[in-house]
Design a protein around this motif. Structure first.
Motif, PDB file in Angstrom:
ATOM      1  N   LEU A   1       1.114  -1.239  -0.133  1.00  0.00           N
ATOM      2  CA  LEU A   1       0.096  -0.047  -0.115  1.00  0.00           C
ATOM      3  C   LEU A   1       0.977   1.330  -0.147  1.00  0.00           C
ATOM      4  N   GLY A   2       1.807   1.375  -0.892  1.00  0.00           N
ATOM      5  CA  GLY A   2       2.762   2.432  -0.760  1.00  0.00           C
ATOM      6  C   GLY A   2       3.922   2.564   0.236  1.00  0.00           C
ATOM      7  N   GLN A   3       4.073   1.649   1.021  1.00  0.00           N
ATOM      8  CA  GLN A   3       4.962   1.674   2.255  1.00  0.00           C
ATOM      9  C   GLN A   3       5.929   0.564   1.828  1.00  0.00           C
ATOM     10  N   THR A   4       7.162   0.715   2.463  1.00  0.00           N
ATOM     11  CA  THR A   4       8.156  -0.154   1.941  1.00  0.00           C
ATOM     12  C   THR A   4       8.542  -1.138   3.391  1.00  0.00           C
ATOM     13  N   TYR A   5       8.384  -2.277   3.425  1.00  0.00           N
ATOM     14  CA  TYR A   5       8.489  -3.162   4.599  1.00  0.00           C
ATOM     15  C   TYR A   5       9.731  -4.096   4.420  1.00  0.00           C
ATOM     16  N   THR A   6      10.757  -4.161   5.458  1.00  0.00           N
ATOM     17  CA  THR A   6      11.913  -4.987   5.261  1.00  0.00           C
ATOM     18  C   THR A   6      11.880  -5.925   6.361  1.00  0.00           C
ATOM     19  N   PRO A   7      11.599  -7.056   6.051  1.00  0.00           N
ATOM     20  CA  PRO A   7      11.739  -8.000   7.363  1.00  0.00           C
ATOM     21  C   PRO A   7      13.090  -8.206   7.762  1.00  0.00           C
ATOM     22  N   LYS A   8      13.368  -8.077   9.233  1.00  0.00           N
ATOM     23  CA  LYS A   8      14.582  -8.135   9.860  1.00  0.00           C
ATOM     24  C   LYS A   8      14.515  -9.433  10.606  1.00  0.00           C
ATOM     25  N   SER A   9      13.695  -9.959  11.206  1.00  0.00           N
ATOM     26  CA  SER A   9      13.835 -11.305  11.998  1.00  0.00           C
ATOM     27  C   SER A   9      12.410 -11.948  11.903  1.00  0.00           C
ATOM     28  N   CYS A  10      12.429 -13.312  12.121  1.00  0.00           N
ATOM     29  CA  CYS A  10      10.920 -13.761  11.837  1.00  0.00           C
ATOM     30  C   CYS A  10      11.303 -15.390  12.543  1.00  0.00           C
ATOM     31  N   SER A  11      10.332 -15.657  13.494  1.00  0.00           N
ATOM     32  CA  SER A  11      10.504 -17.260  14.145  1.00  0.00           C
ATOM     33  C   SER A  11       9.054 -17.132  14.565  1.00  0.00           C
ATOM     34  N   GLU A  12       8.429 -18.191  14.790  1.00  0.00           N
ATOM     35  CA  GLU A  12       7.160 -18.639  15.234  1.00  0.00           C
ATOM     36  C   GLU A  12       6.744 -17.552  16.147  1.00  0.00           C
TER      37      GLU A  12
ATOM     38  N   MET B   1       7.928 -11.426  14.758  1.00  0.00           N
ATOM     39  CA  MET B   1       8.404 -11.126  13.411  1.00  0.00           C
ATOM     40  C   MET B   1       8.625  -9.522  13.726  1.00  0.00           C
ATOM     41  N   SER B   2       9.929  -9.200  12.971  1.00  0.00           N
ATOM     42  CA  SER B   2       9.889  -7.447  12.950  1.00  0.00           C
ATOM     43  C   SER B   2      10.123  -7.364  11.729  1.00  0.00           C
ATOM     44  N   TRP B   3      10.082  -5.845  11.367  1.00  0.00           N
ATOM     45  CA  TRP B   3      10.463  -5.218  10.021  1.00  0.00           C
ATOM     46  C   TRP B   3      10.541  -3.859  10.136  1.00  0.00           C
ATOM     47  N   HIS B   4      11.301  -3.336   9.260  1.00  0.00           N
ATOM     48  CA  HIS B   4      11.657  -1.859   9.179  1.00  0.00           C
ATOM     49  C   HIS B   4      10.794  -1.312   8.191  1.00  0.00           C
ATOM     50  N   ALA B   5      10.015  -0.365   8.443  1.00  0.00           N
ATOM     51  CA  ALA B   5       8.953   0.248   7.742  1.00  0.00           C
ATOM     52  C   ALA B   5       9.174   1.796   7.337  1.00  0.00           C
ATOM     53  N   VAL B   6       9.001   2.068   6.097  1.00  0.00           N
ATOM     54  CA  VAL B   6       8.869   3.750   5.560  1.00  0.00           C
ATOM     55  C   VAL B   6       7.673   3.966   4.834  1.00  0.00           C
ATOM     56  N   PHE B   7       6.982   4.988   5.655  1.00  0.00           N
ATOM     57  CA  PHE B   7       5.737   5.251   5.225  1.00  0.00           C
ATOM     58  C   PHE B   7       5.930   6.729   4.783  1.00  0.00           C
ATOM     59  N   PRO B   8       5.862   6.773   3.133  1.00  0.00           N
ATOM     60  CA  PRO B   8       5.805   8.047   2.553  1.00  0.00           C
ATOM     61  C   PRO B   8       4.861   8.948   3.176  1.00  0.00           C
ATOM     62  N   PRO B   9       4.947  10.325   3.019  1.00  0.00           N
ATOM     63  CA  PRO B   9       3.609  11.124   3.211  1.00  0.00           C
ATOM     64  C   PRO B   9       2.318  10.754   2.585  1.00  0.00           C
ATOM     65  N   GLY B  10       1.453  10.639   3.199  1.00  0.00           N
ATOM     66  CA  GLY B  10       0.089  10.298   2.702  1.00  0.00           C
ATOM     67  C   GLY B  10      -0.412   8.976   2.759  1.00  0.00           C
ATOM     68  N   THR B  11       0.664   8.058   3.172  1.00  0.00           N
ATOM     69  CA  THR B  11       0.394   6.716   3.053  1.00  0.00           C
ATOM     70  C   THR B  11      -0.243   6.289   4.467  1.00  0.00           C
ATOM     71  N   PHE B  12      -0.833   5.032   4.258  1.00  0.00           N
ATOM     72  CA  PHE B  12      -1.419   4.638   5.695  1.00  0.00           C
ATOM     73  C   PHE B  12      -1.735   3.215   5.607  1.00  0.00           C
ATOM     74  N   VAL B  13      -2.272   2.598   6.821  1.00  0.00           N
ATOM     75  CA  VAL B  13      -2.573   1.108   7.032  1.00  0.00           C
ATOM     76  C   VAL B  13      -3.936   1.335   7.454  1.00  0.00           C
ATOM     77  N   PRO B  14      -5.065   1.203   6.633  1.00  0.00           N
ATOM     78  CA  PRO B  14      -6.225   1.211   7.357  1.00  0.00           C
ATOM     79  C   PRO B  14      -6.739   0.456   8.311  1.00  0.00           C
ATOM     80  N   HIS B  15      -7.679   0.815   8.916  1.00  0.00           N
ATOM     81  CA  HIS B  15      -8.194   0.127  10.440  1.00  0.00           C
ATOM     82  C   HIS B  15      -8.323  -1.243  10.075  1.00  0.00           C
ATOM     83  N   HIS B  16      -7.626  -1.997  11.278  1.00  0.00           N
ATOM     84  CA  HIS B  16      -7.863  -3.359  11.004  1.00  0.00           C
ATOM     85  C   HIS B  16      -7.645  -3.937  12.641  1.00  0.00           C
TER      86      HIS B  16
END
Length: 158
Positions: free
Chosen positions: A32-43, A46-61
């Motif tokens: 949705l216009g953001q970049t997510y770089t996964p950094k670690s993951c196990s059961e 999970m962690s990730w680095h995120a960049v939200f450009p101006p005007g981007t969002f994650v809708p309610h969930h």
């Protein structure tokens, strides 16, 4: 950018120092216009680095099986959580307990850079792999419904 893959990387997670510009298997998701770089993951998480450009969002969930955390590195993120608007800036931690609707918004004119993590991982890795580069929000919503996450209408804010 690498083509995303799933299932999860090998578990258990090996000890490591993950360089700032590196992630798991070179994967970078465009969601949705953001970049997510996964950094670690196990059961268990999970962690990730995120960049939200101006005007981007994650809708309610709602995450039904995960607690989510967002540590702001730069910029200002607005979190609408449980019907309240909260602003978070550098050094702030946004805590998003499972079962509570939330949306995340960059309403500023600068990028928001943050570290995200969830516990447990559940089906999030698979979902991110499937919604990478999906331009249609309705399709993102449909896919999310199969991965223990549900998009919901925004609540009225206090």
């Amino acid at each position: 950018m690498s083509t995303p893959t799933y299932p999860l990387p090998p578990v258990p997670m090996p000890p490591a120092v993950v360089a700032g510009d590196d992630g798991i298997k070179g994967i970078v998701w465009n969601i949705l216009g953001q970049t997510y770089t996964p950094k670690s993951c196990s059961e268990s998480s999970m962690s990730w680095h995120a960049v939200f450009p101006p005007g981007t969002f994650v809708p309610h969930h709602i995450h039904f099986t995960q607690d989510e955390f967002v540590y702001i590195l730069s910029g200002e993120l607005e979190a609408e959580v449980g019907g309240k608007l909260r602003r978070a800036g550098p050094g702030d931690l946004v805590v998003l307990p499972r079962g509570i609707a939330h949306g995340l918004f960059n309403r500023s004119d600068a990028d928001v850079v943050a570290m995200f993590w969830v516990s447990p991982t559940a089906k999030l890795w698979e979902m991110f792999s499937l919604i990478h580069n999906v331009p249609d929000p309705a399709e993102v919503v449909r896919i999310a419904g199969f991965h223990e996450l549900e998009f919901v209408p925004p609540p009225a804010l206090d």
